[in-house]
Design a protein around this motif. Structure first.
Motif, PDB file in Angstrom:
ATOM      1  N   LEU A 206       2.747  23.796 117.355  1.00 26.94           N
ATOM      2  CA  LEU A 206       3.993  23.183 116.874  1.00 26.94           C
ATOM      3  C   LEU A 206       4.939  22.966 118.048  1.00 26.94           C
ATOM      4  N   PRO A 207       5.706  21.864 118.044  1.00 26.02           N
ATOM      5  CA  PRO A 207       6.600  21.561 119.176  1.00 26.02           C
ATOM      6  C   PRO A 207       7.596  22.672 119.478  1.00 26.02           C
ATOM      7  N   ASP A 208       8.107  23.315 118.437  1.00 24.46           N
ATOM      8  CA  ASP A 208       9.137  24.338 118.643  1.00 24.46           C
ATOM      9  C   ASP A 208       8.590  25.757 118.545  1.00 24.46           C
ATOM     10  N   GLY A 209       7.298  25.918 118.378  1.00 23.42           N
ATOM     11  CA  GLY A 209       6.709  27.246 118.335  1.00 23.42           C
ATOM     12  C   GLY A 209       7.320  28.124 117.256  1.00 23.42           C
ATOM     13  N   LEU A 210       7.786  29.301 117.643  1.00 25.35           N
ATOM     14  CA  LEU A 210       8.375  30.238 116.678  1.00 25.35           C
ATOM     15  C   LEU A 210       9.674  29.727 116.084  1.00 25.35           C
ATOM     16  N   ASP A 211      10.294  28.767 116.752  1.00 25.02           N
ATOM     17  CA  ASP A 211      11.546  28.199 116.238  1.00 25.02           C
ATOM     18  C   ASP A 211      11.308  26.988 115.345  1.00 25.02           C
ATOM     19  N   SER A 212      10.066  26.734 114.996  1.00 27.33           N
ATOM     20  CA  SER A 212       9.754  25.623 114.100  1.00 27.33           C
ATOM     21  C   SER A 212      10.379  25.867 112.727  1.00 27.33           C
ATOM     22  N   LYS A 213      10.882  24.804 112.150  1.00 28.04           N
ATOM     23  CA  LYS A 213      11.614  24.910 110.884  1.00 28.04           C
ATOM     24  C   LYS A 213      10.669  25.191 109.725  1.00 28.04           C
ATOM     25  N   VAL A 214      11.124  26.044 108.828  1.00 28.81           N
ATOM     26  CA  VAL A 214      10.406  26.317 107.579  1.00 28.81           C
ATOM     27  C   VAL A 214      11.257  25.779 106.431  1.00 28.81           C
ATOM     28  N   GLU A 215      10.716  24.831 105.684  1.00 24.61           N
ATOM     29  CA  GLU A 215      11.441  24.284 104.536  1.00 24.61           C
ATOM     30  C   GLU A 215      11.430  25.281 103.383  1.00 24.61           C
ATOM     31  N   GLN A 216      12.235  24.976 102.355  1.00 20.40           N
ATOM     32  CA  GLN A 216      12.294  25.867 101.194  1.00 20.40           C
ATOM     33  C   GLN A 216      10.906  26.044 100.596  1.00 20.40           C
TER      34      GLN A 216
ATOM     35  N   ASN B 171       6.482  22.583 104.050  1.00 18.92           N
ATOM     36  CA  ASN B 171       6.034  21.777 105.186  1.00 18.92           C
ATOM     37  C   ASN B 171       4.790  22.369 105.860  1.00 18.92           C
ATOM     38  N   PHE B 172       4.184  23.378 105.208  1.00 16.49           N
ATOM     39  CA  PHE B 172       2.916  23.945 105.674  1.00 16.49           C
ATOM     40  C   PHE B 172       1.890  23.854 104.552  1.00 16.49           C
ATOM     41  N   SER B 173       0.626  23.856 104.929  1.00 18.17           N
ATOM     42  CA  SER B 173      -0.431  23.836 103.917  1.00 18.17           C
ATOM     43  C   SER B 173      -0.536  25.190 103.230  1.00 18.17           C
ATOM     44  N   GLY B 174      -1.309  25.245 102.159  1.00 20.21           N
ATOM     45  CA  GLY B 174      -1.463  26.504 101.425  1.00 20.21           C
ATOM     46  C   GLY B 174      -2.053  27.602 102.295  1.00 20.21           C
ATOM     47  N   GLY B 175      -3.081  27.255 103.079  1.00 15.43           N
ATOM     48  CA  GLY B 175      -3.699  28.240 103.960  1.00 15.43           C
ATOM     49  C   GLY B 175      -2.757  28.698 105.063  1.00 15.43           C
ATOM     50  N   GLN B 176      -1.959  27.775 105.591  1.00 17.81           N
ATOM     51  CA  GLN B 176      -1.005  28.146 106.643  1.00 17.81           C
ATOM     52  C   GLN B 176       0.074  29.072 106.090  1.00 17.81           C
ATOM     53  N   ARG B 177       0.539  28.775 104.879  1.00 20.72           N
ATOM     54  CA  ARG B 177       1.559  29.641 104.255  1.00 20.72           C
ATOM     55  C   ARG B 177       1.004  31.050 104.055  1.00 20.72           C
ATOM     56  N   GLN B 178      -0.237  31.140 103.578  1.00 18.35           N
ATOM     57  CA  GLN B 178      -0.834  32.460 103.359  1.00 18.35           C
ATOM     58  C   GLN B 178      -0.948  33.238 104.664  1.00 18.35           C
ATOM     59  N   ARG B 179      -1.355  32.585 105.728  1.00 16.08           N
ATOM     60  CA  ARG B 179      -1.516  33.273 107.005  1.00 16.08           C
ATOM     61  C   ARG B 179      -0.166  33.719 107.578  1.00 16.08           C
ATOM     62  N   LEU B 180       0.866  32.898 107.378  1.00 17.56           N
ATOM     63  CA  LEU B 180       2.207  33.293 107.829  1.00 17.56           C
ATOM     64  C   LEU B 180       2.711  34.499 107.041  1.00 17.56           C
ATOM     65  N   CYS B 181       2.428  34.502 105.731  1.00 22.24           N
ATOM     66  CA  CYS B 181       2.839  35.655 104.905  1.00 22.24           C
ATOM     67  C   CYS B 181       2.079  36.918 105.314  1.00 22.24           C
TER      68      CYS B 181
END
Length: 572
Positions: free
Chosen positions: A452-462, A466-476
């Motif tokens: 991601l362009p901003d790395g850890l500072d990348s925006k997370v929408e409500q 703005n992430f896929s289901g698998g990406q959301r699970q891995r972030l959680c």
């Protein structure tokens, strides 16, 4: 309503009363000065008296204006503070309420109570410090002064006041039920609107846009029709009262004129009497407005108190104990039943896990897997049996300390508006970037976050949309891993992952978590095969416990799950 009003500052309320009394005194004294100017200045041609009294009137008016400004400032400030306090109390109550309590009211209704109902309370509390105090004092003061000016003319009020009371009473009789129903219709409107927003993808996928539009239109029309009825009803009140006031003025002029002609009443006194008459009648109008808003605010107060008075199902112990042992998790004959359910959701679940152990829970839909793990952090309380975390009964320790010991990934991947960094720091407030990247790497999320362009500072929408289901699970999962806990719970948190990522993640978990218990709820056999202990649930009952090979050879339910997911060659 009084319980809520009591939350306002007593010194501020007394200050508001003091300033409103000063304002009313000013308003009541001005007609007397006007009468004196006419009777003693104008009729006698005493210009100096007119100027002298005129300057006194200006001074008194200025004092009244300052008092009114001070009263308005205090009233507005206290009303806003009360609203802030109520919103905070409701939010805090909901945050600490159990899921059972939360479900009693519902999300849409809670939003309405926190916004619309609190606004009603704010408006009425402001009216209380201005109109509700102003009206009765003005009414009494103006009545006494009017009676002092002319006793005969005062008899007019014996006819006028009952007419106003009758008009207001009839209007309120029909309006109050409509005002109360508006709050319920607001709940319904918010519910439909919120479901339409949160479920917009499902609505589009099933091509049900028109149906939802009709559904919202029905709720909207129902609310609108009720609002039109009540506002149409209230719109008759002011013209009717204005007509009564006009008739009163005409009557005062008519009878007052006869008294002046007979020499029993001076012109100035009649002018003062007319002013006092207007103040008396306007006091009734103001009280009529109070009767309009108070019932609606009372309904709102009842709804707010219903939230604040909810009894906590889950309470902290009177004498809390402290955790003092290594990581462990024990279920001793645990059973749980949902309110109103015919049979328990869980029955006699019994197992123990030590640090470094991985416990997997598998079973069909509705078998009680999520219910079981929700009992660990005390989202619910056991109906029977006990749960021990680090050899302490979860009911014997403070909820805050228990949840510090448990790191939980819910079934639905929930991310909050902000950045990836701020979401990771939900797990550990002072987490460094190195710790965050380490957790992301274990959760198999480092690869896509680093791109991601901003790395850890990348925006997370409500909701993390703005992430896929698998990406959301891995972030959680990464958010949970960054927390130093004794028990890590993953409630079907690998369901959106492909088999390769699933396997890599489980391997990383095994390597990184060696001093804690890992509990994994899963649907796939491949996710649980490497677990030290597998619990097999069927309809709330633990029908199997052991490792993969043991259950594969001896447990019928586990064998059915295997055969439904794997081919004969894979099973062999």
């Amino acid at each position: 309503m009084l319980r809520i009003i009591k939350r306002m500052s007593l010194p501020a309320v007394l200050g508001a009363i003091l300033f409103i009394v000063i304002q009313i005194t000013s308003d009541l004294y001005l007609p007397t000065l006007t009468s004196n100017i006419i009777d003693k200045g104008v009729t006698k041609g005493d210009i100096s008296y007119i100027w002298r009294v005129g300057f006194v009137m200006i001074g008194i008016s200025f004092v009244g204006i300052l008092a009114s400004i001070a009263n308005t400032f205090i009233a507005t400030r206290q009303a806003q503070k009360l609203g802030k306090k109520l919103r905070s109390e409701i939010y805090e109550k909901v945050e600490y309420s159990s899921q059972r309590e939360f479900d009693k009211i519902g999300t849409a209704s809670l939003i309405t109570r926190t916004t619309n109902d609190v606004n009603q309370i704010q408006m009425v509390s402001q009216m209380f410090l201005r109109i509700m105090i102003n009206a009765p004092i003005t009414l009494i003061g103006a009545s006494v002064l009017a009676f002092y000016r002319d006793r005969e003319l005062t008899k007019i009020f014996l006819y006028v006041i009952p007419m106003i009371i009758l008009v207001v009473g009839v209007t309120m009789y029909f309006a109050i039920p409509l005002f109360k129903s508006l709050q319920e219709k607001t709940d319904r409107l918010n519910l439909v609107f919120r479901e339409g927003l949160t479920g917009v993808r499902v609505i589009r996928a099933f091509n049900q846009t028109k149906f939802e539009e009709y559904r919202f239109d029905d709720a909207n029309k129902d609310y609108t029709n009720t609002a039109i009825k009540v506002n149409t009803l209230m719109s008759f009140l002011l013209p009717v009262i204005t007509f009564i006031i006009s008739v009163t003025n005409v009557s005062i002029i008519w009878f007052g004129g006869h008294n002046i002609a007979e020499g029993t009443l001076e012109v100035g006194n009649m002018m003062a009497f007319m002013t006092y008459a207007m103040q008396i009648l306007m006091s009734f109008v103001m009280m009529a407005m109070i009767f309009v808003f108070v019932p609606r605010a009372q309904a709102s107060a009842v709804r707010i108190n219903e939230v604040l008075d909810m009894k906590d199902d889950i309470k902290n112990p009177d004498s809390p104990k402290a955790f003092n042992s290594d990581s462990s998790l024990t279920f001793n004959e645990v059973s749980y039943s949902y309110s109103g359910a015919e049979k328990p959701a869980l029955s006699d679940v019994d197992f123990t896990a030590k640090k470094g152990d991985t416990v997997a829970i598998i079973g069909g839909t509705g078998s009680g897997k999520s219910t079981l793990v929700n009992l660990i952090p005390r989202f619910f309380d056991t109906t029977e049996g006990e749960i021990l975390v680090d050899e302490c009964n979860v009911k014997d320790v403070l909820q805050h300390e228990l949840r510090e010991k448990v790191s939980f990934v819910p079934q639905k991947a929930v991310l909050f508006t902000g950045t990836i960094r701020s979401n990771m720091q939900y797990g550990k407030e002072n987490a460094t970037d190195d710790e965050i990247w380490q957790a992301l790497e274990t959760a198999q999320a480092k690869s896509f976050v680093s791109e991601l362009p901003d790395g850890l500072d990348s925006k997370v929408e409500q909701g993390g949309t703005n992430f896929s289901g698998g990406q959301r699970q891995r972030l959680c999962i990464a958010r949970a891993l960054i927390k130093n806990a004794s028990v890590y719970v993953f409630d079907d948190s690998f369901s959106a992952l492909d088999f390769k990522t699933d396997a890599a993640l489980r391997k990383a978990l095994k390597e990184s978590i060696t001093e804690a218990v890992v509990v994994i709820v899963a649907q796939r056999i491949s996710t649980v095969v490497d677990a030290d202990t597998i619990l097999v649930l069927d309809d709330g009952v633990m029908v199997g416990r052991g490792d993969h090979q043991t259950l594969k050879a001896t447990n019928d339910t586990y064998q059915e799950i295997i055969s439904s997911q794997l081919s004969k060659e894979e099973i062999a």
